[in-house]
Design a protein around this motif. Structure first.
Motif, mmCIF file in Angstrom:
data_model
loop_
_atom_site.group_PDB
_atom_site.id
_atom_site.type_symbol
_atom_site.label_atom_id
_atom_site.label_comp_id
_atom_site.label_asym_id
_atom_site.label_seq_id
_atom_site.Cartn_x
_atom_site.Cartn_y
_atom_site.Cartn_z
ATOM 1 N N ALA A 182 1.559 18.993 -31.696
ATOM 2 C CA ALA A 182 2.414 19.848 -32.507
ATOM 3 C C ALA A 182 3.849 19.369 -32.302
ATOM 4 C CB ALA A 182 2.250 21.306 -32.104
ATOM 5 N N SER A 183 4.767 19.998 -32.979
ATOM 6 C CA SER A 183 6.183 19.683 -32.815
ATOM 7 C C SER A 183 6.881 20.891 -32.210
ATOM 8 C CB SER A 183 6.824 19.328 -34.153
ATOM 9 O OG SER A 183 6.251 18.144 -34.681
ATOM 10 N N GLY A 184 7.609 20.653 -31.143
ATOM 11 C CA GLY A 184 8.303 21.752 -30.487
ATOM 12 C C GLY A 184 8.738 21.347 -29.093
ATOM 13 N N TRP A 185 9.078 22.345 -28.304
ATOM 14 C CA TRP A 185 9.511 22.074 -26.934
ATOM 15 C C TRP A 185 8.306 21.781 -26.046
ATOM 16 C CZ3 TRP A 185 14.321 21.223 -25.308
ATOM 17 C CH2 TRP A 185 15.380 21.634 -26.135
ATOM 18 N N ARG A 186 8.493 20.797 -25.204
ATOM 19 C CA ARG A 186 7.467 20.472 -24.216
ATOM 20 C C ARG A 186 7.806 21.169 -22.908
ATOM 21 N NH1 ARG A 186 6.886 13.980 -24.647
ATOM 22 N NH2 ARG A 186 7.807 14.247 -22.579
ATOM 23 N N GLN A 187 6.821 21.228 -22.012
ATOM 24 C CA GLN A 187 7.035 21.876 -20.723
ATOM 25 C C GLN A 187 8.001 21.108 -19.843
ATOM 26 O OE1 GLN A 187 3.096 22.452 -19.132
ATOM 27 N NE2 GLN A 187 2.743 24.328 -20.298
ATOM 28 N N ASP A 188 8.235 19.828 -20.167
ATOM 29 C CA ASP A 188 9.199 19.053 -19.386
ATOM 30 C C ASP A 188 10.596 19.094 -20.002
ATOM 31 O OD1 ASP A 188 8.781 17.566 -21.633
ATOM 32 O OD2 ASP A 188 8.127 15.741 -20.609
ATOM 33 N N ARG A 189 10.820 20.123 -20.885
ATOM 34 C CA ARG A 189 12.137 20.404 -21.473
ATOM 35 C C ARG A 189 12.599 19.345 -22.468
ATOM 36 N NH1 ARG A 189 15.508 22.517 -16.116
ATOM 37 N NH2 ARG A 189 13.816 23.809 -15.286
ATOM 38 N N VAL A 190 11.667 18.652 -23.047
ATOM 39 C CA VAL A 190 11.972 17.668 -24.086
ATOM 40 C C VAL A 190 11.483 18.224 -25.417
ATOM 41 C CG1 VAL A 190 11.509 15.343 -24.942
ATOM 42 C CG2 VAL A 190 11.822 15.730 -22.486
ATOM 43 N N TYR A 191 12.314 18.117 -26.446
ATOM 44 C CA TYR A 191 11.929 18.606 -27.762
ATOM 45 C C TYR A 191 11.393 17.444 -28.588
ATOM 46 C CZ TYR A 191 11.918 21.007 -32.220
ATOM 47 O OH TYR A 191 11.526 21.560 -33.405
ATOM 48 N N GLY A 192 10.292 17.685 -29.286
ATOM 49 C CA GLY A 192 9.687 16.651 -30.115
ATOM 50 C C GLY A 192 8.191 16.873 -30.207
#
Length: 264
Positions: free
Chosen positions: A38-48
């Motif tokens: 999906a597209s959105g925030w990852r748990q490692d604080r990276v957006y994409g």
């Protein structure tokens, strides 16, 4: 982490769709699936691009809501079925019990435990009711815990309540055994690991292993003078076998639990 979460909540109000993750995408996939993203925030604080597959926990690229949208569910199994009868009569064989899966594991949940267990057994009567289990020369043994499950009247129709309390214990000193005993690690055959050379073991003779006429167990070595080498075999693994010598007969067994067995 709490500050980051509050910031993401504010961002969600200002920019609808910015927090799109596994829930919005409607995805939760087993294993590693590059197409499960999906597209959105990852748990490692990276957006994409973020992922909603099980392997994202290892690779660290899960969507921020993966744990909530795809909770780990362990395997759930039912109760054990009753033990089956022996697979055959008049020879050492096996009994089996099974349990069914009620819920398959999901999203990295605990895997299913064993669904089948086997244990050795020996039927002492033919389907026609004829006594047949006492013709064996070696002593067939199993863990003393099995005696708690054994139903005397059902297993031996020749046994009567008049002699139901008869029984005795034989003590032996083990002389040799095969290496296959120490290799056993299945739940119901793990007791074989405790068989050791040079130890004194207790073997209980109780119905239905006890012949209803002679009141003896096959292979009990009672007639031995103590110098004769006798043979035994573990029920459940025919390759676990060895020799021992009679020490004495006593009324009740008093060996430690790991060195206590029964004739079967």
């Amino acid at each position: 982490m709490r500050t980051l979460w509050m910031a993401l909540c504010v961002l969600a109000r200002l920019w609808p769709g910015a927090l799109a993750g596994c829930a919005d995408a409607g995805r939760c996939c087993p294993g590693r699936d590059p197409a499960c993203f999906a597209s959105g925030w990852r748990q490692d604080r990276v957006y994409g691009t973020c992922f909603c597959d099980q392997a994202c926990r290892i690779t660290g690229d899960c969507c921020f809501d993966y744990a909530r949208a795809c909770p780990a569910r362990p395997c759930i199994v039912g109760e054990w079925s009753p033990w089956s009868g022996c697979a055959g009569q008049c020879r050492p064989t096996a009994r089996v019990r099974r349990r069914a899966v009620q819920q398959e594991p999901q999203n990295g949940g605990a895997p299913c435990p064993a669904l089948e267990e086997r244990a050795g057994c020996l039927e002492y009567a033919t389907p026609q009711g004829q006594d047949c289990g006492h013709a064996f020369v070696p002593a067939f043994i199993t863990t003393s815990a099995f005696n708690k499950e054994r139903t005397r009247q059902v297993a031996s129709p020749h046994w009567t309540t008049d002699t139901e309390d008869a029984g005795y214990c034989m003590e032996f000193k083990t002389e040799s055994l095969t290496h296959h005993c120490a290799m056993e690690n299945r739940p119901l055959t793990r007791w074989m690991q405790y068989l050791r050379e040079g130890y004194t073991v207790c073997v209980d003779c109780q119905p239905p292993a006890m012949n209803s006429v002679s009141l003896r167990c096959s292979g009990d070595g009672l007639d031995s003078d103590g110098n004769e080498t006798l043979h035994w075999q573990a029920i459940g693994n025919p390759r676990c076998q060895g020799t021992w010598k009679k020490v004495r007969r006593v009324e009740q067994c008093s060996c430690p639990a790991v060195h206590s067995f029964i004739f079967i």
